[in-house]
Motif scaffolding. Structure first.
Motif, mmCIF file in Angstrom:
data_model
loop_
_atom_site.group_PDB
_atom_site.id
_atom_site.type_symbol
_atom_site.label_atom_id
_atom_site.label_comp_id
_atom_site.label_asym_id
_atom_site.label_seq_id
_atom_site.Cartn_x
_atom_site.Cartn_y
_atom_site.Cartn_z
ATOM 1 N N ARG A 56 0.834 -1.203 0.000
ATOM 2 C CA ARG A 56 0.000 0.000 0.000
ATOM 3 C C ARG A 56 0.866 1.250 0.000
ATOM 4 N NH1 ARG A 56 -2.009 4.260 1.670
ATOM 5 N NH2 ARG A 56 -0.128 4.404 2.944
ATOM 6 N N ASN A 57 1.942 1.253 0.791
ATOM 7 C CA ASN A 57 2.850 2.406 0.794
ATOM 8 C C ASN A 57 3.446 2.643 -0.585
ATOM 9 O OD1 ASN A 57 2.484 2.868 3.524
ATOM 10 N ND2 ASN A 57 4.361 1.845 4.153
ATOM 11 N N ILE A 58 3.873 1.561 -1.236
ATOM 12 C CA ILE A 58 4.448 1.689 -2.572
ATOM 13 C C ILE A 58 3.409 2.247 -3.535
ATOM 14 C CG2 ILE A 58 5.351 0.381 -4.538
ATOM 15 C CD1 ILE A 58 6.647 -1.515 -2.445
ATOM 16 N N ALA A 59 2.174 1.735 -3.452
ATOM 17 C CA ALA A 59 1.105 2.218 -4.334
ATOM 18 C C ALA A 59 0.863 3.711 -4.125
ATOM 19 C CB ALA A 59 -0.168 1.420 -4.085
ATOM 20 N N GLU A 60 0.833 4.152 -2.869
ATOM 21 C CA GLU A 60 0.624 5.575 -2.596
ATOM 22 C C GLU A 60 1.763 6.408 -3.174
ATOM 23 O OE1 GLU A 60 0.288 8.763 1.105
ATOM 24 O OE2 GLU A 60 -0.583 6.766 1.350
ATOM 25 N N ASN A 61 2.989 5.952 -2.976
ATOM 26 C CA ASN A 61 4.134 6.684 -3.522
ATOM 27 C C ASN A 61 4.068 6.769 -5.044
ATOM 28 O OD1 ASN A 61 5.335 7.161 -1.024
ATOM 29 N ND2 ASN A 61 6.450 5.236 -1.059
ATOM 30 N N LEU A 62 3.681 5.684 -5.700
ATOM 31 C CA LEU A 62 3.591 5.693 -7.156
ATOM 32 C C LEU A 62 2.519 6.665 -7.631
ATOM 33 C CD1 LEU A 62 3.979 1.882 -7.948
ATOM 34 C CD2 LEU A 62 5.683 3.683 -8.244
ATOM 35 N N ALA A 63 1.402 6.710 -6.905
ATOM 36 C CA ALA A 63 0.360 7.672 -7.258
ATOM 37 C C ALA A 63 0.873 9.099 -7.124
ATOM 38 C CB ALA A 63 -0.866 7.461 -6.366
ATOM 39 N N ARG A 64 1.672 9.356 -6.087
ATOM 40 C CA ARG A 64 2.234 10.700 -5.904
ATOM 41 C C ARG A 64 3.254 11.029 -6.995
ATOM 42 N NH1 ARG A 64 0.467 12.881 -1.239
ATOM 43 N NH2 ARG A 64 -0.316 11.464 0.371
ATOM 44 N N LEU A 65 3.792 9.996 -7.648
ATOM 45 C CA LEU A 65 4.713 10.196 -8.769
ATOM 46 C C LEU A 65 3.968 10.152 -10.107
ATOM 47 C CD1 LEU A 65 7.700 7.994 -7.526
ATOM 48 C CD2 LEU A 65 7.606 10.497 -7.597
ATOM 49 N N ASN A 66 2.643 10.258 -10.025
ATOM 50 C CA ASN A 66 1.785 10.357 -11.218
ATOM 51 C C ASN A 66 1.722 9.080 -12.046
ATOM 52 O OD1 ASN A 66 1.207 13.093 -10.607
ATOM 53 N ND2 ASN A 66 3.061 13.753 -11.673
ATOM 54 N N LEU A 67 1.875 7.922 -11.392
ATOM 55 C CA LEU A 67 1.688 6.646 -12.075
ATOM 56 C C LEU A 67 0.349 6.043 -11.656
ATOM 57 C CD1 LEU A 67 5.207 4.960 -11.797
ATOM 58 C CD2 LEU A 67 4.210 6.110 -13.769
ATOM 59 N N ASP A 68 -0.352 5.457 -12.609
ATOM 60 C CA ASP A 68 -1.590 4.748 -12.292
ATOM 61 C C ASP A 68 -1.234 3.431 -11.620
ATOM 62 O OD1 ASP A 68 -3.365 6.641 -13.343
ATOM 63 O OD2 ASP A 68 -3.090 5.865 -15.371
ATOM 64 N N CYS A 69 -1.848 3.168 -10.466
ATOM 65 C CA CYS A 69 -1.514 1.966 -9.705
ATOM 66 C C CYS A 69 -2.781 1.340 -9.143
ATOM 67 C CB CYS A 69 -0.550 2.305 -8.573
ATOM 68 S SG CYS A 69 0.073 0.841 -7.703
ATOM 69 N N CYS A 70 -2.888 0.041 -9.275
ATOM 70 C CA CYS A 70 -4.001 -0.728 -8.731
ATOM 71 C C CYS A 70 -3.489 -1.573 -7.567
ATOM 72 C CB CYS A 70 -4.596 -1.620 -9.817
ATOM 73 S SG CYS A 70 -5.943 -2.671 -9.251
ATOM 74 N N LEU A 71 -4.171 -1.509 -6.428
ATOM 75 C CA LEU A 71 -3.758 -2.254 -5.237
ATOM 76 C C LEU A 71 -4.570 -3.530 -5.104
ATOM 77 C CD1 LEU A 71 -2.155 -2.380 -2.530
ATOM 78 C CD2 LEU A 71 -4.057 -1.114 -1.492
ATOM 79 N N LEU A 72 -3.872 -4.654 -4.928
ATOM 80 C CA LEU A 72 -4.502 -5.926 -4.596
ATOM 81 C C LEU A 72 -4.098 -6.280 -3.169
ATOM 82 C CD1 LEU A 72 -4.042 -8.084 -7.837
ATOM 83 C CD2 LEU A 72 -5.887 -6.508 -7.238
ATOM 84 N N SER A 73 -5.065 -6.356 -2.283
ATOM 85 C CA SER A 73 -4.803 -6.627 -0.878
ATOM 86 C C SER A 73 -6.112 -7.033 -0.214
ATOM 87 C CB SER A 73 -4.206 -5.379 -0.195
ATOM 88 O OG SER A 73 -3.792 -5.666 1.127
#
Length: 314
Positions: free
Chosen positions: A41-58
């Motif tokens: 989840r932390n990685i996904a949030e960071n990627l979103a802040r870097l303007n990358l589209d990210c889907c979380l599976l958890s």
């Protein structure tokens, strides 16, 4: 659509920062904070802040913590549509105590809810996984789930964060299927059986991982920096000067930067430098995610401390 899939933990983090030395079996004055965490989840949030589209599976519980965590994660731009809601379990909890310098002293995780992230669950997401540009995974997943993932995502680059010495062995039999692996010293020693006690031994350990089939190995060695190796290049990336507040999210930020760098077409060492800037911004704040992390912030930090590092944009 171009996107990254992040698979693994999504927790509520409870962090304690003592004002002085940690004393066993005693109460220590300090500060206690709660934040949304989990490696994936932390990685996904960071990627979103870097303007990358990210889907979380958890997976999260049907509880207040889970609802708040998902609201926050969606609010920063992460796609949470495929996250499991489990009535029979509570949202994962991670309790950590740092030392006086902000480094982890001890932690306990309660992540039984991730047992519901199964091979069958991943099979249902097969189309999502196969169409991703990249998949980033933490080893909070079960052994069976990780095995199924490597089988289903054989044509997609998989980046792995080993998470801990106890969980790293889950990937030992899958090293040849990993594109980029980012272990710390203890995790790398556990996986390889080789010592990283001195800098002279580091290149040999990196070479061992390449011989096992890992495409990119990034050894995260704390104050010593990163040692990166692939078939094309290898070398050190020395750490950026930084005032440490809390190191708990540094590894997640580092992985996020490696993902961004790869998708941007950077060389491994250039991606590592970008990743170090992401981590440097993160360790300066109390939370595991830096709320001001952005491409502009990373570029500014690198231009200040590493003016020879030029970046191309996505």
């Amino acid at each position: 659509m171009s996107y990254v899939v992040a698979i693994g933990g999504a927790n509520l983090d409870i962090s304690a920062q003592p004002r002085g030395a940690v004393l066993a079996r005693d109460s220590i004055p300090g500060t206690i904070s709660t934040n949304f965490g989990g490696v994936a989840r932390n990685i996904a949030e960071n990627l979103a802040r870097l303007n990358l589209d990210c889907c979380l599976l958890s997976a999260v519980g049907n509880d207040t913590n889970g609802l708040a965590l998902l609201q926050h994660t969606e609010g920063v731009g992460v796609n949470i549509a495929e996250v499991l809601h489990v009535a029979e379990a509570h949202t994962g909890l991670y309790v950590s105590v740092n030392d006086a310098q902000g480094d982890l002293s001890i932690a306990v995780n309660d992540m039984a809810v991730l047992e519901y992230v199964t091979a069958a669950y991943l099979s249902e997401k097969q189309a999502l996984l196969k169409q991703a540009r990249l998949i980033v995974v933490d080893t909070n997943l079960s052994q069976d789930c990780l095995t199924a993932l490597f089988e289903q995502a054989s044509q997609v680059p998989v980046f792995i964060d080993p998470v801990s010495v106890q969980k790293a062995p889950k990937i030992r039999n899958h090293l040849a299927k990993i594109h980029t692996l980012k272990p710390n010293r203890l995790e790398a020693e556990q996986l390889s059986g080789l010592s990283l006690a001195d800098d002279e031994a580091v290149p040999a350990v990196a070479t061992w991982f390449l011989q096992q089939g890992v495409a990119n190995i990034v050894l995260s060695l704390g104050e010593r920096g990163l040692y990166c190796a692939s078939q094309q290049e290898q070398g050190w990336a020395k750490p950026l000067p930084v005032k440490v507040c809390n190191t708990s999210g540094a590894g997640d930020a580092l992985m996020s930067g490696l993902v961004y760098g790869y998708l941007s077409g950077y060389s491994l060492l250039k991606a590592a430098r970008f990743a170090q800037a992401c981590a440097a911004l993160t360790v300066e704040v109390a939370q595991a995610n830096c709320l001001t992390l952005s491409l502009a912030a990373v570029i500014h930090l690198l231009s200040t401390h590493d003016p020879n590092h030029s970046l191309g944009l996505l």
